[in-house]
Design a protein around this motif. Structure first.
Motif, PDB file in Angstrom:
ATOM      1  N   PHE A 227       0.857  -1.185   0.000  1.00 31.19           N
ATOM      2  CA  PHE A 227       0.000   0.000   0.000  1.00 31.19           C
ATOM      3  C   PHE A 227       0.891   1.232   0.000  1.00 31.19           C
ATOM      4  N   ASN A 228       0.967   1.924   1.125  1.00 35.68           N
ATOM      5  CA  ASN A 228       1.934   3.018   1.201  1.00 35.68           C
ATOM      6  C   ASN A 228       2.317   3.261   2.648  1.00 35.68           C
ATOM      7  N   ALA A 229       3.294   4.137   2.839  1.00 33.14           N
ATOM      8  CA  ALA A 229       3.848   4.369   4.176  1.00 33.14           C
ATOM      9  C   ALA A 229       2.788   4.909   5.123  1.00 33.14           C
ATOM     10  N   LYS A 230       1.880   5.707   4.572  1.00 36.39           N
ATOM     11  CA  LYS A 230       0.865   6.343   5.415  1.00 36.39           C
ATOM     12  C   LYS A 230      -0.045   5.298   6.071  1.00 36.39           C
TER      13      LYS A 230
ATOM     14  N   LYS B 209       1.825   3.968  14.255  1.00 36.62           N
ATOM     15  CA  LYS B 209       1.268   5.071  15.040  1.00 36.62           C
ATOM     16  C   LYS B 209      -0.105   4.725  15.603  1.00 36.62           C
ATOM     17  N   ALA B 210      -0.475   3.452  15.483  1.00 37.06           N
ATOM     18  CA  ALA B 210      -1.796   3.046  15.961  1.00 37.06           C
ATOM     19  C   ALA B 210      -1.800   2.973  17.487  1.00 37.06           C
ATOM     20  N   PRO B 211      -2.948   3.279  18.093  1.00 42.27           N
ATOM     21  CA  PRO B 211      -3.022   3.283  19.572  1.00 42.27           C
ATOM     22  C   PRO B 211      -2.537   1.967  20.184  1.00 42.27           C
ATOM     23  N   TRP B 212      -2.883   0.831  19.572  1.00 42.41           N
ATOM     24  CA  TRP B 212      -2.509  -0.441  20.199  1.00 42.41           C
ATOM     25  C   TRP B 212      -0.997  -0.618  20.211  1.00 42.41           C
ATOM     26  N   PHE B 213      -0.317  -0.116  19.148  1.00 40.30           N
ATOM     27  CA  PHE B 213       1.138  -0.256  19.075  1.00 40.30           C
ATOM     28  C   PHE B 213       1.804   0.633  20.126  1.00 40.30           C
ATOM     29  N   ILE B 214       1.255   1.845  20.289  1.00 36.70           N
ATOM     30  CA  ILE B 214       1.773   2.756  21.303  1.00 36.70           C
ATOM     31  C   ILE B 214       1.585   2.124  22.686  1.00 36.70           C
TER      32      ILE B 214
ATOM     33  N   THR C 228       3.771  21.143   7.374  1.00 39.50           N
ATOM     34  CA  THR C 228       3.916  19.886   8.110  1.00 39.50           C
ATOM     35  C   THR C 228       3.344  18.749   7.260  1.00 39.50           C
ATOM     36  N   SER C 229       3.478  17.522   7.766  1.00 47.06           N
ATOM     37  CA  SER C 229       2.942  16.412   6.999  1.00 47.06           C
ATOM     38  C   SER C 229       1.510  16.088   7.425  1.00 47.06           C
ATOM     39  N   ARG C 230       0.922  16.951   8.270  1.00 47.92           N
ATOM     40  CA  ARG C 230      -0.437  16.690   8.761  1.00 47.92           C
ATOM     41  C   ARG C 230      -1.460  17.423   7.894  1.00 47.92           C
ATOM     42  N   SER C 231      -2.451  16.688   7.404  1.00 48.62           N
ATOM     43  CA  SER C 231      -3.500  17.317   6.601  1.00 48.62           C
ATOM     44  C   SER C 231      -4.558  17.922   7.508  1.00 48.62           C
ATOM     45  N   VAL C 232      -5.014  19.101   7.162  1.00 42.58           N
ATOM     46  CA  VAL C 232      -6.080  19.744   7.944  1.00 42.58           C
ATOM     47  C   VAL C 232      -7.113  20.321   6.987  1.00 42.58           C
ATOM     48  N   LEU C 233      -8.304  20.523   7.535  1.00 40.63           N
ATOM     49  CA  LEU C 233      -9.369  21.185   6.789  1.00 40.63           C
ATOM     50  C   LEU C 233      -9.605  22.528   7.469  1.00 40.63           C
ATOM     51  N   GLN C 234      -9.505  23.593   6.705  1.00 39.16           N
ATOM     52  CA  GLN C 234      -9.800  24.923   7.253  1.00 39.16           C
ATOM     53  C   GLN C 234     -11.247  25.224   6.893  1.00 39.16           C
ATOM     54  N   VAL C 235     -12.028  25.519   7.893  1.00 42.07           N
ATOM     55  CA  VAL C 235     -13.451  25.780   7.640  1.00 42.07           C
ATOM     56  C   VAL C 235     -13.760  27.216   8.017  1.00 42.07           C
ATOM     57  N   GLU C 236     -14.405  27.947   7.122  1.00 41.43           N
ATOM     58  CA  GLU C 236     -14.791  29.320   7.431  1.00 41.43           C
ATOM     59  C   GLU C 236     -16.180  29.285   8.052  1.00 41.43           C
ATOM     60  N   SER C 237     -16.264  29.731   9.287  1.00 40.62           N
ATOM     61  CA  SER C 237     -17.547  29.663   9.981  1.00 40.62           C
ATOM     62  C   SER C 237     -18.528  30.649   9.351  1.00 40.62           C
ATOM     63  N   PRO C 238     -19.745  30.191   9.030  1.00 42.78           N
ATOM     64  CA  PRO C 238     -20.718  31.122   8.460  1.00 42.78           C
ATOM     65  C   PRO C 238     -21.184  32.140   9.498  1.00 42.78           C
TER      66      PRO C 238
ATOM     67  N   TRP D 122      10.481   4.670  10.809  1.00 47.53           N
ATOM     68  CA  TRP D 122       9.924   3.408  10.327  1.00 47.53           C
ATOM     69  C   TRP D 122      10.149   3.204   8.844  1.00 47.53           C
ATOM     70  N   ASP D 123      11.284   3.634   8.358  1.00 49.36           N
ATOM     71  CA  ASP D 123      11.692   3.279   7.006  1.00 49.36           C
ATOM     72  C   ASP D 123      11.897   1.753   6.995  1.00 49.36           C
TER      73      ASP D 123
END
Lengths: 596, 538
Positions: free
Chosen positions: A61-64, A72-77, A144-154, B433-434
């Motif tokens: 699949f991919n690294a993400k 980065k899953a809770p169970w692994f942490i 950063t590598s984190r995706s975010v959604l910017q929402v303009e409040s009506p 994690w490479d």
């Protein structure tokens, strides 16, 4: 040290002590349970298996995905936290510590320190990247590598950040994801995602628009298909470029262009260069006359040639390749008298011959980009194909019938014709293998369950979602994080391996400027040598430091570089922990306390 | 012995009519560095034909002969079989003779099916996002690259022998076709005139050496590289190791003392050969010898013998030497006989690796840990072999395995951590994690699992030997699998292809061997149980 003061316990005494304290106290029972070797073996095995599985996940699949479901899953942490507890408890089980435990304790605490450092780094630090241009504006924010959604409040028009990554959330119609709109009862519903959204131009019917066509271009040889829409606007037609290969235009009417074979006249001398009138059409055929004027030779641009005795072809024509050479006149001893060509004698002192050449027009390969022009007529779409301004093919195309273009095996088909059309842009998932940007499909939903129209929300673009009269603007993309300084690229060099185009290093010279004090500082980021801000020794040791490492370059633009940015407050603990692990293992394996 | 005969045969078969030795040390600029013409010729023929000499008619022609011929008389080689096609499917699809391996440029470009395949592959290459092809397209692409190599040689583009006075990094030039010394050389070649060729070669060399003398690489370096190229130190190393291993194995019952001394001598001599080879490579390349799969394979064999010599000096047990020599022979033979999968040419480093400090610490240490685990594998094989043969292994052997595993675990831990510290500088993060990082960690965890299990008393003897064999499979994955099987991640400069069959065969053979030993062990335990229950515990 207190450990040395106590008399060393024998193995038997220790075993008895442990058995006794386990019986006496719940605390010690718990310590010995949590620090048990069985738990350690179980954790080692499961973590190893999980990591191994994750790498195969990443490969297919991919690294993400691998990160989201395992690393980065809770169970692994949780597992790693359990490992820390196990490591800590096991050092307690050895209590009272003796000299022989030194390596054991250092190693196990080293691992704990390393893991704590990793937690601090991931919680308080950040990773990102910044793309800089030489001489460009200083940059004060890091992507950063984190995706975010910017929402303009009506409600108040303010921007709200909502962490949302469509590539991880993977919204689908069966599993839609909903997000709140601050200050509104409406909710955003994401119900599809794609990692290759592209903008597509579509021919759409529009009342006031001009005639429009959409044309499909295909080549079987290169496996390419492309659909391009064209409309005629009030200010004229429309011209587009096809992969830099050809020009395609849709015009109110076809322009007049010369067609058919070209004709030119040349005065050819045996002893001098030929005289060719300027501005005439060219066939590219070269004609030469032998020294004695007895043989005429003609050669076409593609290398075909024909030779004839002059006497046989005088006043006649001969063929060379696709061209025809007509020998008009011959002068054995050419001279211009009163502007008229004459022969001074019958001796071949200066032989010359006048030829007229008719043949396919010569093309200049450097500028011979072909052109397809189309125009609407009553009987269909008229088209003409030209090269160097000279038509080589023309006809009428009907909707759905392909016609050859004469550029490799390219074909064109008029897919659609609309008498009144306009071109609209629409985002959507592109076909397999096409480069696009990630994004998701979303609509607004009211509390009563009614919804607005669906829209594709593309990363890096502003999208407006609609519900009845309410418009909500959303921006989706990677989060930008402000830093306390700006960075600008002063210089970027890419030295090459000798005699090749292969880079041997990437050297970026940057200038940092403190946002508060305005102080500047120069830094150099090259391979294996990051640039740092603030970069003083304390910052370097503690990791309270922004580090810029070379990450990417753009072979097309040597004034551009992308730097990876790291701010890692856990660095000191990671570093001490690492050292402790190495030293601890060494002591454990190779330094044995002397037996008394 | 067969290997020695083979070697002599190769040496004898490289005799040819015109003496090309004067050209051997001519510096050629190629692949980002200057190398002697002889090395250039060997590498060029290898990448085109996959071998160091080719049969033309009834004769074997050496790389020097073929490549010099292509330079001085290109038209004579257009119809000679020089281009390797291994893949049977490809040969079938192009309608080529499946029993042949080498084909001429002429027959390939005049074969419409093959040309159609090439065009299809070119289209496929454009269509895929990262330019990475798979299956048949990949095979065609490889052949296409060999064709391109031939064409570049045919046109003379690769023979960049004329120094550029503009500076160290400036590209060198090819010889002008009308250069009188070059014309004389090629005329002498075409006329097969021995005396004229020797004279012309000397003049040609001198004329080139006068060109920008300050840009010429030192003669000793070119001589050294040529000597290294011809001496095959790593081939001699495996021959000597093999002799040492056989001597030790044969004398394990009778003549132990003499055998042991001989084993030491053979292993020591092989070790010195390898050491000399590494010294040459380090001098030629100016960096530690661990930048690609070929170098790391040889380095790991070297490390295994190195640790065995140290342990042997301490314990004098002969098991270390026996285990290490056999364990080292396999990777060395692979490196010697599989030049297409393991490329032996010396190449400049990619930018991220250009740090001798980190290359020498992180990479050398981590590969040395592989070496220690390889040695543990070798010793464990002695245990498993004895068990399969129904003999009881000496208890000391288990201690030897444990000692060797200790070395490996310490080095793997240090190497992995140093890798993280290096990544912190070069890539801007400590651990992310490479796949290469992750597999180093997996291998470390697996070996820690084995060591902790030993403390717990779950396995101390036979189980430890089984563990040393099974855990080595994670090393194979971390070392080979990540680069050649997974093919993702940041360690992409080490990625390659080929050798998958060998790796899988190795793993399967190891697993079968282990299974056989376990079955024998359990059977032995059952029959021994009534006699003495304590015996099984050891």
């Amino acid at each position: 040290m207190s450990t040395t003061a106590a008399p060393p316990l024998t193995a038997d005494e220790r075993r008895r002590l442990i058995a006794e304290r386990k019986q006496r106290s719940l605390y010690w029972r718990l310590v010995h349970l949590l620090g048990s070797l069985k738990l350690a073996l179980f954790l080692l095995a499961t973590i190893a298996i999980a990591c191994a599985v994750a790498t195969f996940y990443e490969s297919s699949f991919n690294a993400k995905i691998a990160r989201a479901y395992i690393y980065k899953a809770p169970w692994f942490i949780f597992w790693l936290a359990l490992l820390c507890i196990n490591l800590f408890a096991v050092t307690l089980t050895r209590w009272p510590w003796q000299k022989k435990h030194t390596g054991f304790i250092i190693t196990h605490y080293g691992i704990i320190l390393l893991l704590i450092g990793a937690v601090i780094g991931s919680q308080l630090g950040f990773e990102g990247n910044v793309t800089l241009h030489k001489g460009g504006e200083p940059v004060g924010r890091i992507t950063t590598s984190r995706s975010v959604l910017q929402v303009e409040s009506p409600a108040d028009g303010a921007l709200y950040l909502v962490p949302f990554d469509a590539e991880l959330a993977l919204p689908s119609e069966r599993h839609p994801k909903t997000l709140d709109v601050p200050g509104s009862e409406l909710r955003i519903v994401a119900d599809a995602h794609s990692d290759r959204l592209v903008d597509r131009e579509l021919l759409t019917a529009a009342g006031g628009g001009g005639p429009g066509i959409s044309v499909k271009f295909t080549t079987a040889m290169m496996g390419q298909t492309l659909i391009l829409p064209f409309v005629i606007r009030p200010d004229g037609g429309m011209e587009r470029d096809l992969f830099g290969l050809a020009k395609v235009a849709f015009l109110p009417r076809l322009p007049q262009r010369p067609s058919g074979p070209a004709t030119e006249t040349q005065m050819v001398f045996a002893k001098f260069a030929p005289v060719i009138p300027d501005g005439s059409e060219r066939t590219g055929v070269t004609v030469t006359l032998s020294e004695n004027g007895e043989t005429i030779t003609a050669t076409t641009p593609d290398g075909k040639s024909a030779s004839h005795p002059r006497q046989e072809v005088a006043g006649k024509s001969f063929q060379v390749g696709e061209a025809t050479v007509n020998v008009v006149s011959y002068w054995p001893d050419f001279k211009l008298e009163n502007g008229q060509p004459t022969s001074v004698s019958d001796e071949p002192n200066n032989p010359a011959v006048l030829v007229r050449i008719t043949g396919p027009a010569a093309t200049d390969p450097a500028s011979s980009q072909p052109m397809l022009e189309m125009a609407p007529t009553d009987s269909g779409i008229a088209y003409q194909l030209s090269r160097d301004g000279r038509i080589y093919e023309k006809g009428i195309a009907n909707v759905g019938t392909p016609f050859a273009l004469g550029w490799a095996d390219w074909q064109a088909t008029i897919e659609q014709f609309l008498p009144n059309a306009t071109i609209a842009t629409e985002s959507g998932p592109g076909p397999e293998g096409v480069e696009g940007v990630p994004g998701f499909r979303a609509h607004l939903r009211a509390p009563d369950g009614t919804t607005g129209p669906a829209q594709w929300v593309k990363s890096g673009a502003l999208t407006t979602l609609q519900y009845q009269d309410t418009f909500i603007r959303v921006g989706y993309g990677l989060e930008l994080r402000p830093v306390p300084f700006t960075i600008a690229l002063k210089n970027f060099e890419v030295p090459r391996l000798e005699g090749t185009e292969t880079p041997s290093n990437f050297i970026a010279t940057v200038e940092f400027r403190d946002k508060k004090t305005g102080e500047t500082k120069e830094g150099v980021a090259k391979m294996n040598h990051p640039a740092s801000w603030p970069g003083d020794p304390l910052a370097l040791i503690t990791g309270l430091n922004y580090k810029f490492s070379q990450a990417q370059w753009n072979p097309q633009d040597l004034d551009e570089t992308t730097l990876q940015v790291l701010y890692d407050p856990g660095w000191l603990l990671k570093w001490i922990g690492s050292l402790a692990i190495c030293v601890g293992i060494f002591i454990m394996f190779y330094i044995r306390p002397k037996k008394s | 012995m067969r290997a020695v005969c083979l070697l002599l045969f190769i040496m004898v078969s490289t005799a040819f009519a015109l003496d090309t030795t004067p050209l051997e040390t001519l510096p050629v600029q190629e692949g980002g560095r200057k190398k002697p013409y002889r090395v250039f010729a060997d590498e060029s023929l290898l990448s085109m034909a996959g071998r160091s000499s080719v049969p033309i008619g009834d004769e074997k022609r050496s790389a020097m002969e073929v490549i010099t011929g292509l330079w001085l008389e290109p038209e004579a080689w257009i119809s000679q079989p020089l281009i390797l096609i291994n893949n049977l499917q490809l040969k079938e699809a192009a309608g080529l003779d499946a029993s042949r391996k080498l084909f001429s440029h002429e027959e390939l470009v005049q074969n419409p099916q093959f040309v159609a395949l090439l065009q299809k592959t070119q289209a496929a290459k454009r269509a895929v996002k990262d330019g990475k092809l798979t299956g048949m397209d990949k095979q065609v692409e490889e052949v296409g690259m060999r064709l391109a190599e031939f064409e570049q040689l045919f046109r003379g583009d690769l023979f960049r022998v004329v120094a550029n006075p503009d500076g160290e990094g400036a590209p060198w030039f090819t010889v002008r076709p009308d250069d009188p010394t070059f014309v004389a050389l090629s005329t002498a070649w075409k006329e097969n005139d021995e005396a004229a060729f020797a004279k012309a070669a000397a003049e040609f060399r001198d004329a080139l050496a006068r060109q920008a003398p300050e840009m010429q690489p030192p003669a000793w370096k070119l001589d050294l590289e040529n000597s290294y190229q011809q001496a095959h130190p790593f081939r001699w190393a495996w021959i000597l190791y093999l002799l040492g291993g056989i001597t030790l194995a044969v004398t394990s019952l009778r003549g132990r003392k003499v055998g042991y001394v001989l084993g030491w001598i053979f292993a020591g001599a092989g070790f010195l050969c390898q050491l000399a080879g590494f010294v040459c490579r380090v001098i030629i390349a100016g960096r530690p010898p661990v930048s690609n799969m070929y170098e790391s394979v040889i380095w790991v064999a070297f490390g295994a013998v190195f640790f065995a010599l140290i342990f042997e000096a301490i314990y004098r047990s002969r098991f270390f030497l026996l285990g290490a020599t056999f364990a080292a022979v396999i990777p060395l033979i692979l490196a010697d006989t599989q030049p297409l999968a393991l490329d032996s040419s010396i190449q400049p480093l990619v930018p991220v690796l250009q740090s001798n400090f980190w290359l020498a610490t992180h990479v050398l240490i981590i590969t040395l840990s592989y070496a220690a685990f390889l040695l543990a594998l070798g010793v464990a094989h002695i245990v498993l072999g004895k068990v399969i043969l129904g003999r009881k292994p000496a208890a000391a052997l288990y201690n030897y395995i444990y000692r060797t595993l200790q070395v490996g675990v310490l080095l793997l831990a240090i190497g992995t951590i140093l890798g993280a510290v290096w990544a912190n500088y070069s890539w801007g993060r400590f651990w992310d994690w490479d796949p290469k990082e992750t597999w180093a960690l997996v291998a470390l965890l697996v070996y820690l699992f084995i060591l902790h299990g030993r403390i717990a008393g779950a396995w101390a003897g036979f189980g430890l030997a089984i563990g040393a064999v099974l855990a080595f499979q994670t090393i194979i994955m971390a070392w080979y699998g990540v680069n050649f099987v997974l093919g993702v991640g940041l360690h992409s400069y080490g990625f390659g292809s080929g050798g998958f069959g060998y790796a899988i065969t190795f793993v399967v053979v190891e697993l079968l061997f282990t299974a056989a030993a376990i079955v024998r062990h359990l059977a032995g335990k059952k029959s021994a149980a009534p006699k003495s229950a304590a015996q099984a515990v050891s």
